[in-house]
Motif scaffolding. Structure first.
Motif, PDB file in Angstrom:
ATOM      1  N   VAL A 105      36.775  29.711   6.636  1.00  0.00           N
ATOM      2  CA  VAL A 105      36.743  31.074   6.079  1.00  0.00           C
ATOM      3  C   VAL A 105      36.368  31.129   4.599  1.00  0.00           C
ATOM      4  CG1 VAL A 105      38.061  32.834   7.295  1.00  0.00           C
ATOM      5  CG2 VAL A 105      39.244  30.811   6.431  1.00  0.00           C
ATOM      6  N   ARG A 106      36.805  30.159   3.838  1.00  0.00           N
ATOM      7  CA  ARG A 106      36.587  30.220   2.391  1.00  0.00           C
ATOM      8  C   ARG A 106      35.499  29.221   1.983  1.00  0.00           C
ATOM      9  NH1 ARG A 106      42.058  30.579   3.578  1.00  0.00           N
ATOM     10  NH2 ARG A 106      42.078  28.323   3.764  1.00  0.00           N
ATOM     11  N   THR A 107      34.538  29.698   1.183  1.00  0.00           N
ATOM     12  CA  THR A 107      33.476  28.806   0.699  1.00  0.00           C
ATOM     13  C   THR A 107      34.055  27.859  -0.346  1.00  0.00           C
ATOM     14  OG1 THR A 107      31.851  30.537   1.020  1.00  0.00           O
ATOM     15  CG2 THR A 107      31.206  28.719  -0.418  1.00  0.00           C
ATOM     16  N   PRO A 108      33.913  26.550  -0.163  1.00  0.00           N
ATOM     17  CA  PRO A 108      34.472  25.619  -1.149  1.00  0.00           C
ATOM     18  C   PRO A 108      33.814  25.756  -2.525  1.00  0.00           C
ATOM     19  CG  PRO A 108      33.522  24.422   0.725  1.00  0.00           C
ATOM     20  CD  PRO A 108      33.259  25.870   0.951  1.00  0.00           C
ATOM     21  N   LEU A 140      21.638  22.626  -1.392  1.00  0.00           N
ATOM     22  CA  LEU A 140      22.922  22.345  -0.759  1.00  0.00           C
ATOM     23  C   LEU A 140      23.582  23.676  -0.346  1.00  0.00           C
ATOM     24  CD1 LEU A 140      24.403  19.688  -0.302  1.00  0.00           C
ATOM     25  CD2 LEU A 140      25.674  20.110  -2.410  1.00  0.00           C
ATOM     26  N   SER A 141      24.004  23.770   0.910  1.00  0.00           N
ATOM     27  CA  SER A 141      24.546  25.052   1.379  1.00  0.00           C
ATOM     28  C   SER A 141      26.065  24.971   1.518  1.00  0.00           C
ATOM     29  CB  SER A 141      23.927  25.421   2.721  1.00  0.00           C
ATOM     30  OG  SER A 141      24.197  24.389   3.627  1.00  0.00           O
ATOM     31  N   THR A 170      27.790  13.826  -5.287  1.00  0.00           N
ATOM     32  CA  THR A 170      28.374  13.294  -4.047  1.00  0.00           C
ATOM     33  C   THR A 170      29.591  14.121  -3.635  1.00  0.00           C
ATOM     34  OG1 THR A 170      27.622  11.089  -4.614  1.00  0.00           O
ATOM     35  CG2 THR A 170      29.387  11.206  -2.991  1.00  0.00           C
ATOM     36  N   ILE A 171      30.393  14.521  -4.619  1.00  0.00           N
ATOM     37  CA  ILE A 171      31.562  15.360  -4.319  1.00  0.00           C
ATOM     38  C   ILE A 171      31.102  16.732  -3.788  1.00  0.00           C
ATOM     39  CG2 ILE A 171      33.607  16.464  -5.303  1.00  0.00           C
ATOM     40  CD1 ILE A 171      33.663  14.132  -7.383  1.00  0.00           C
ATOM     41  N   CYS A 172      30.063  17.288  -4.396  1.00  0.00           N
ATOM     42  CA  CYS A 172      29.534  18.583  -3.926  1.00  0.00           C
ATOM     43  C   CYS A 172      29.056  18.468  -2.477  1.00  0.00           C
ATOM     44  CB  CYS A 172      28.380  19.056  -4.817  1.00  0.00           C
ATOM     45  SG  CYS A 172      28.883  19.372  -6.522  1.00  0.00           S
ATOM     46  N   LYS A 173      28.413  17.353  -2.154  1.00  0.00           N
ATOM     47  CA  LYS A 173      27.923  17.158  -0.778  1.00  0.00           C
ATOM     48  C   LYS A 173      29.084  17.026   0.198  1.00  0.00           C
ATOM     49  CE  LYS A 173      23.590  15.273  -2.320  1.00  0.00           C
ATOM     50  NZ  LYS A 173      22.899  14.104  -2.832  1.00  0.00           N
ATOM     51  N   ALA A 230      31.925  18.441  -0.093  1.00  0.00           N
ATOM     52  CA  ALA A 230      32.489  19.782   0.081  1.00  0.00           C
ATOM     53  C   ALA A 230      31.624  20.623   1.011  1.00  0.00           C
ATOM     54  CB  ALA A 230      32.617  20.475  -1.277  1.00  0.00           C
ATOM     55  N   SER A 231      30.313  20.455   0.900  1.00  0.00           N
ATOM     56  CA  SER A 231      29.392  21.194   1.770  1.00  0.00           C
ATOM     57  C   SER A 231      29.646  20.800   3.237  1.00  0.00           C
ATOM     58  CB  SER A 231      27.956  20.871   1.347  1.00  0.00           C
ATOM     59  OG  SER A 231      27.046  21.205   2.339  1.00  0.00           O
ATOM     60  N   PHE A 232      29.824  19.511   3.470  1.00  0.00           N
ATOM     61  CA  PHE A 232      30.102  19.016   4.825  1.00  0.00           C
ATOM     62  C   PHE A 232      31.461  19.530   5.310  1.00  0.00           C
ATOM     63  CE2 PHE A 232      31.501  15.742   7.851  1.00  0.00           C
ATOM     64  CZ  PHE A 232      30.416  15.776   8.722  1.00  0.00           C
ATOM     65  N   ALA A 233      32.447  19.520   4.390  1.00  0.00           N
ATOM     66  CA  ALA A 233      33.814  19.913   4.770  1.00  0.00           C
ATOM     67  C   ALA A 233      33.953  21.426   4.966  1.00  0.00           C
ATOM     68  CB  ALA A 233      34.800  19.441   3.693  1.00  0.00           C
ATOM     69  N   ALA A 234      32.888  22.172   4.672  1.00  0.00           N
ATOM     70  CA  ALA A 234      32.948  23.627   4.870  1.00  0.00           C
ATOM     71  C   ALA A 234      32.887  23.989   6.349  1.00  0.00           C
ATOM     72  CB  ALA A 234      31.798  24.305   4.121  1.00  0.00           C
ATOM     73  N   TRP A 235      32.678  23.003   7.183  1.00  0.00           N
ATOM     74  CA  TRP A 235      32.570  23.249   8.620  1.00  0.00           C
ATOM     75  C   TRP A 235      33.671  22.512   9.388  1.00  0.00           C
ATOM     76  CZ3 TRP A 235      28.852  26.388  10.831  1.00  0.00           C
ATOM     77  CH2 TRP A 235      27.867  26.868   9.955  1.00  0.00           C
ATOM     78  N   ASN A 236      34.134  23.153  10.461  1.00  0.00           N
ATOM     79  CA  ASN A 236      35.023  22.484  11.419  1.00  0.00           C
ATOM     80  C   ASN A 236      34.164  21.988  12.577  1.00  0.00           C
ATOM     81  OD1 ASN A 236      37.655  23.148  10.287  1.00  0.00           O
ATOM     82  ND2 ASN A 236      37.134  25.260  10.822  1.00  0.00           N
ATOM     83  N   PHE A 237      34.442  20.800  13.048  1.00  0.00           N
ATOM     84  CA  PHE A 237      33.694  20.266  14.188  1.00  0.00           C
ATOM     85  C   PHE A 237      34.642  20.057  15.366  1.00  0.00           C
ATOM     86  CE2 PHE A 237      31.396  19.063  10.424  1.00  0.00           C
ATOM     87  CZ  PHE A 237      30.083  19.315  10.765  1.00  0.00           C
ATOM     88  N   TYR A 238      34.219  20.489  16.554  1.00  0.00           N
ATOM     89  CA  TYR A 238      35.016  20.269  17.772  1.00  0.00           C
ATOM     90  C   TYR A 238      34.130  19.595  18.802  1.00  0.00           C
ATOM     91  CZ  TYR A 238      37.590  24.071  15.580  1.00  0.00           C
ATOM     92  OH  TYR A 238      38.231  24.861  14.666  1.00  0.00           O
TER      93      TYR A 238
END
Ligand code: PGA
Length: 279
Positions: A7-10, A39-40, A265-268, A270-278
């Motif tokens: 829900v929240r953009t990092p 980077l999104s 690298t930290i920004c990247k 965070a970009s990856f962690a902005a998504w949940n994977f199932y």
């Protein structure tokens, strides 16, 4: 594999502290720009010293990097030698202002620390942070409000009480709509600049406590909306584990923000962690 966006953009904010003159500022931001280009799902911010905010703003140009200051004073103008107003920060392109960093709180302004001859530089307190937060929000600057316990407080089992009382006092009188838009940074004092990072489970637990304190005192929407960062020895090695925690919405980065590649690298992460994977 199913992906859902959190829900929240990092937010990854680099707190440069008292580092970098004009030349290094141009160089660091110049190196950072191509590394985070495109980077999104992450907002990248740099918070340089006051003296280079204008150079930082020019160097950023139209790149997707927000600018933040490391402090602000609450008066608009006048005979306040040494102080910088919110209007001045807006004029130079700032969007954020860090408030109440433990280095400006003087380790929470405790008189006994002063007597013991320990750090007591600026003596910022929860109530001055609160006034600054009100002024920032009224002016359109987003506060990044820092909280955190000292090692003595942690060892005495006072972490949760200290954190929730800092949050209540710093946010006192703000509306839920305002709180939804601001940023809180949990920065355990013992983890700042020491290389001793807080474990990801514990960092997540304290960030959850902060969110619950916001919900209990200012309503569910405020608690759900507020972004909560972790800060304290976050670097390119440990960022991924911290940023994938459910309650951690980004990082306030000191030492690792001074090198473009580690910060990127930290920004990247965070970009990856902005998504949940199932699966
Ligand atoms: P650090 O600083 O990453 O160097 O520990 C963080 C901060 O003080 O905001």
């Amino acid at each position: 594999m199913v992906r859902t966006k959190k829900v929240r953009t990092p937010l990854i904010a680099g707190n440069w502290k008292m580092h970098n003159a004009r030349e290094q500022t141009r160089q660091l931001i110049g190196e950072l720009k191509p590394l985070i280009d495109g980077l999104s799902d992450v907002e990248v911010c740099v918070c340089p010293p006051f003296t280079v905010l204008a150079v930082a703003s020019e160097t950023i140009g139209d790149a997707e990097i927000s600018l933040g200051a490391q402090n602000v004073f609450w008066e608009e103008k006048g005979a306040w030698t040494s102080q910088i107003s919110a209007d001045m920060l807006l004029d130079v392109g700032c969007r954020y202002a860090i408030l109440g960093h433990s280095e400006t709180r003087g380790r929470f302004g405790k008189v006994d620390d002063l007597l013991a001859g320990r750090l007591h530089y600026f003596g910022e307190r929860d109530d001055t942070i609160n006034i600054k937060a009100r002024v920032c929000l009224a002016k359109g600057l987003t506060p990044i409000i820092c909280c955190g316990e000292t090692i003595d407080e942690r060892q005495a089992g006072k972490t949760d009480d200290i954190i929730s009382s800092q949050i209540r006092a710093c946010l006192d009188g703000l509306t839920p709509d305002q709180i939804e838009t601001l940023v809180i940074a949990y920065e355990p004092v013992w983890a700042i600049g020491t290389g001793e990072v807080c474990g990801s489970d514990e960092a997540n637990r304290v960030c959850r406590l902060i969110r619950q304190t916001v919900r209990d005192n200012f309503g569910t929407d405020a608690g759900n909306g507020v972004r909560i960062l972790y800060g304290g020895s976050m670097n390119d090695k440990n960022a991924e584990e911290l940023l994938e925690q459910s309650e951690i919405d980004g990082g306030l980065i000191g030492g690792a923000a001074l090198k473009a590649d580690s910060f990127a690298t930290i920004c990247k992460a965070a970009s990856f962690a902005a998504w949940n994977f199932y699966i």
